[in-house]
Design a protein around this motif. Structure first.
Motif, short mmCIF file in Angstrom:
data_model
loop_
_atom_site.label_atom_id
_atom_site.label_comp_id
_atom_site.label_asym_id
_atom_site.label_seq_id
_atom_site.Cartn_x
_atom_site.Cartn_y
_atom_site.Cartn_z
N ASN A 32 -25.22 58.93 34.25
CA ASN A 32 -25.98 58.05 34.44
C ASN A 32 -27.73 58.63 34.77
OD1 ASN A 32 -22.89 56.88 35.26
ND2 ASN A 32 -23.84 56.08 33.43
N TYR B 46 -13.77 52.41 24.94
CA TYR B 46 -14.68 53.04 25.53
C TYR B 46 -13.26 54.44 25.52
CZ TYR B 46 -17.05 54.07 29.56
OH TYR B 46 -18.11 55.29 30.28
N TYR C 262 -19.72 50.09 25.12
CA TYR C 262 -20.55 49.79 25.22
C TYR C 262 -20.70 48.39 25.43
CZ TYR C 262 -21.45 54.15 27.79
OH TYR C 262 -21.30 55.43 28.55
N TYR D 213 -21.32 49.15 41.41
CA TYR D 213 -20.05 49.34 42.19
C TYR D 213 -19.74 48.91 43.75
CZ TYR D 213 -20.62 52.45 38.01
OH TYR D 213 -20.18 52.72 36.91
N SER E 31 -27.24 56.37 29.92
CA SER E 31 -25.88 56.44 29.44
C SER E 31 -26.26 58.23 28.79
CB SER E 31 -24.67 55.96 29.60
OG SER E 31 -23.35 56.09 29.62
N PHE F 92 -19.42 43.64 33.41
CA PHE F 92 -19.43 44.09 34.43
C PHE F 92 -20.71 44.25 35.13
CE2 PHE F 92 -20.65 49.25 34.90
CZ PHE F 92 -20.11 49.40 35.46
N GLU G 194 -28.80 50.54 33.42
CA GLU G 194 -28.02 51.19 33.45
C GLU G 194 -28.74 52.02 32.00
OE1 GLU G 194 -23.97 52.47 33.88
OE2 GLU G 194 -23.65 52.18 31.94
N GLY H 265 -15.67 61.84 34.01
CA GLY H 265 -16.90 60.25 33.37
C GLY H 265 -17.75 60.26 33.28
N SER H 266 -18.20 61.67 32.94
CA SER H 266 -19.90 61.24 31.96
C SER H 266 -20.47 60.73 33.39
CB SER H 266 -20.18 61.17 31.01
OG SER H 266 -21.16 61.50 30.90
N THR H 267 -20.55 61.07 34.88
CA THR H 267 -21.29 60.54 35.46
C THR H 267 -22.49 60.77 35.91
OG1 THR H 267 -19.73 59.17 36.65
CG2 THR H 267 -21.75 59.25 37.54
N PHE I 289 -14.88 48.14 35.96
CA PHE I 289 -15.05 49.59 35.57
C PHE I 289 -14.01 50.08 35.75
CE2 PHE I 289 -15.48 53.99 36.13
CZ PHE I 289 -15.92 53.96 34.45
N ILE J 160 -12.21 48.48 32.11
CA ILE J 160 -13.45 49.71 31.09
C ILE J 160 -12.57 50.49 30.26
CG2 ILE J 160 -15.27 50.84 30.50
CD1 ILE J 160 -17.37 48.51 32.36
N MET K 185 -28.70 50.30 29.57
CA MET K 185 -27.86 48.50 29.83
C MET K 185 -28.45 47.88 30.20
SD MET K 185 -24.08 48.44 29.96
CE MET K 185 -23.82 48.48 31.59
N THR L 189 -17.02 45.31 29.45
CA THR L 189 -18.60 45.36 29.96
C THR L 189 -19.23 44.75 29.82
OG1 THR L 189 -17.82 47.24 28.34
CG2 THR L 189 -20.28 47.56 29.26
C1 AVI Z 1 -19.73 56.08 34.76
N1 AVI Z 1 -20.29 56.12 33.91
C2 AVI Z 1 -20.34 57.17 33.43
C3 AVI Z 1 -20.14 54.79 32.87
C4 AVI Z 1 -20.62 55.74 31.35
O1 AVI Z 1 -20.23 55.43 30.41
O2 AVI Z 1 -22.41 55.54 31.92
C5 AVI Z 1 -21.12 53.64 33.32
C6 AVI Z 1 -20.75 52.35 32.21
N2 AVI Z 1 -20.96 51.69 31.72
C7 AVI Z 1 -20.76 50.25 31.22
N3 AVI Z 1 -19.87 51.42 30.84
C8 AVI Z 1 -19.18 52.55 31.32
#
Ligand code: AVI
Length: 320
Positions: free
Chosen positions: A167, A57, A207, A40, A283, A217, A281, A162-164, A48, A51, A253, A214
């Motif tokens: 992560n 998404y 994704y 970020y 998720s 990103f 990442e 956002g369901s962060t 983002f 996305i 990811m 994505t």
């Molecule tokens: C911020 N977060 C919740 C997103 C997710 O879906 O895990 C980040 C993201 N990574 C790829 N697309 C979105």
């Protein structure tokens, strides 16, 4: 600047040093990995946002619809004069649904790791809601940060959409929620968005969007290393990969090296085999029950859970 106008108090996290350290540590491991929070920078935050508008998404629009539909219930439960603390506020879009209906909110405190993005978003929000005091904090909310909220824990509503939370690993999520609870104090509340388990096709499409946003990103992390840490990544020699691991209940990811190569970061060499990846990442996805159990383990009671008709996404109101 906008920050001075709205009175940004806290100095930002020491990101340059931390970014360099995390990259050198992460690429130096036997299984290469980088912390997702470094996605970020300003460009990453913009990607983002794109996305969030993609057809594939579903989380953003689904959560927004849930918040829009139940905002009145949420406001009723939150009560009068709450201070709204948003963790990872980004563009501060969803919070408007709450600010529109909350009963005389005392203040809005957006917390974000991306200083420039935070400043611009907070300035826009302050202009649109002149009656609400906006006090941005430039901080990495995954670490302890100074927070003084007036009116006590009962008058504080943390917002983590956002369901962060996905992560984090489940263990990290538990530790994070427990620490947030202690930071707010007994009676503090949390409104949190959590993406739900669902069929793999739907998850993986979210994704692996057709427009490649994505992928851009994910690859921006390498561009950022090139820009800020004197990296020599050839972006054409790495590919975006995202897949769902059913056993672990999570999207992973990665950035896959398409050939054997050596990359320099701040002068240090890192060797890649063909097919080797950097894990960028996780998720995690939860069922409603799994998430409530995790939150309970961290000391939070679930007051209410709202979902959409297709059971894609959940929003929980918790009390510590
Ligand atoms: C911020 N977060 C919740 C997103 C997710 O879906 O895990 C980040 C993201 N990574 C790829 N697309 C979105």
């Amino acid at each position: 600047t906008a920050s001075r106008r709205i009175g940004m108090p806290a100095p930002g996290p020491d990101r340059d040093t931390e970014f360099l350290k995390d990259v050198l540590d992460g690429l130096g491991q036997a299984v290469k990995a980088l912390p997702a929070k470094h996605f970020y920078d300003q460009r990453g935050s913009r990607l983002f946002d794109r996305i969030c508008e993609l057809e594939e998404y579903y989380p953003t629009r689904t959560e927004t619809a849930i918040l829009a539909r139940y905002a009145g219930d949420i406001a009723g439960k939150a009560g009068r004069g709450v201070t709204l603390l948003e963790l990872g506020s980004g563009s501060s879009v969803k919070v408007r649904l709450l600010l529109d209906v909350l009963d005389e909110p005392a203040a809005y405190i957006p917390v974000d790791i991306s200083g420039a993005h935070l400043e611009a978003s907070a300035a826009r929000l302050a202009a649109d809601y002149p009656e609400i005091s906006v006090k941005p904090i430039h901080a990495d909310y995954t670490r302890p940060f100074p927070l003084a909220v007036k009116g006590g824990a009962e008058r504080t509503l943390a917002f983590f959409p956002g369901s962060t939370i996905g992560n984090f690993s489940p263990e990290e999520a538990r530790a994070f929620l427990a620490r947030l609870g202690r930071q707010l104090g007994g009676g503090g509340r949390l409104l949190i968005g959590v993406d739900l388990k669902k069929d793999i096709g739907r998850l993986e499409a979210a994704y692996n969007d057709a427009a490649g946003v994505t992928a851009a990103f994910n690859l921006n992390l390498l561009e950022r290393i090139n820009r800020e840490l004197d990296g020599t990544f050839d972006l054409a020699a790495f590919a975006h990969r995202a897949f769902y691991d059913r056993d672990l209940g999570r999207i992973e990811m990665h950035l896959e090296s398409l050939k054997p190569q050596t990359v320099l970061v701040a002068g240090a060499p890192f060797r890649f085999q063909a097919g080797e990846t950097i894990h960028t990442e996780v998720s995690h996805k939860y069922t409603v029950e799994e998430f409530r159990d995790l939150a309970a383990d961290a000391g939070w009671r679930a007051d209410e859970t709202w979902t959409d008709g297709d059971h894609l996404f959940s929003v929980h109101l918790l009390t510590f």
